[in-house]
Write a protein that holds these residues in place. Structure first.
Motif, PDB file in Angstrom:
ATOM      1  N   UNK A 182       0.837  -1.204   0.000  1.00 41.85           N
ATOM      2  CA  UNK A 182       0.000   0.000   0.000  1.00 41.85           C
ATOM      3  C   UNK A 182       0.872   1.254   0.000  1.00 41.85           C
ATOM      4  N   UNK A 183       1.947   1.229   0.790  1.00 41.37           N
ATOM      5  CA  UNK A 183       2.843   2.389   0.846  1.00 41.37           C
ATOM      6  C   UNK A 183       3.518   2.630  -0.503  1.00 41.37           C
ATOM      7  N   UNK A 184       3.955   1.555  -1.148  1.00 42.98           N
ATOM      8  CA  UNK A 184       4.607   1.690  -2.457  1.00 42.98           C
ATOM      9  C   UNK A 184       3.613   2.194  -3.489  1.00 42.98           C
ATOM     10  N   UNK A 185       2.394   1.686  -3.463  1.00 44.54           N
ATOM     11  CA  UNK A 185       1.364   2.131  -4.414  1.00 44.54           C
ATOM     12  C   UNK A 185       1.032   3.601  -4.211  1.00 44.54           C
ATOM     13  N   UNK A 186       0.897   4.024  -2.972  1.00 48.64           N
ATOM     14  CA  UNK A 186       0.597   5.424  -2.691  1.00 48.64           C
ATOM     15  C   UNK A 186       1.741   6.321  -3.152  1.00 48.64           C
ATOM     16  N   UNK A 187       2.980   5.901  -2.918  1.00 49.19           N
ATOM     17  CA  UNK A 187       4.131   6.677  -3.382  1.00 49.19           C
ATOM     18  C   UNK A 187       4.169   6.787  -4.889  1.00 49.19           C
ATOM     19  N   UNK A 188       3.843   5.697  -5.575  1.00 49.97           N
ATOM     20  CA  UNK A 188       3.824   5.687  -7.037  1.00 49.97           C
ATOM     21  C   UNK A 188       2.783   6.678  -7.564  1.00 49.97           C
ATOM     22  N   UNK A 189       1.611   6.679  -6.960  1.00 52.47           N
ATOM     23  CA  UNK A 189       0.549   7.591  -7.385  1.00 52.47           C
ATOM     24  C   UNK A 189       0.969   9.038  -7.135  1.00 52.47           C
TER      25      UNK A 189
END
Length: 58
Positions: A14-21
């Motif tokens: 979730x943290x990686x996905x949020x950072x990517x967005x």
């Protein structure tokens, strides 16, 4: 077997996905600011002057 590794993996994904967005949103905002075709000539010349330090007379 505990569920702790799965919870950790879920939180990290979730943290990686949020950072990517967030990075994608930031890049789109930068691209929008860098488009000089939509900017009036006087503003484009002012930006070029600030970036290069050259004064162009036309």
């Amino acid at each position: 077997m505990t569920a702790i590794p799965l919870i950790i993996a879920l939180v990290l994904s979730i943290a990686v996905s949020a950072g990517y967005v967030l990075v994608l949103v930031g890049m789109r905002q930068e691209d929008r600011r860098m488009r000089l075709a939509d900017v009036p000539p006087s503003r484009a010349a002012g930006l070029a002057r600030r970036v290069t330090g050259c004064h162009v007379r036309g």
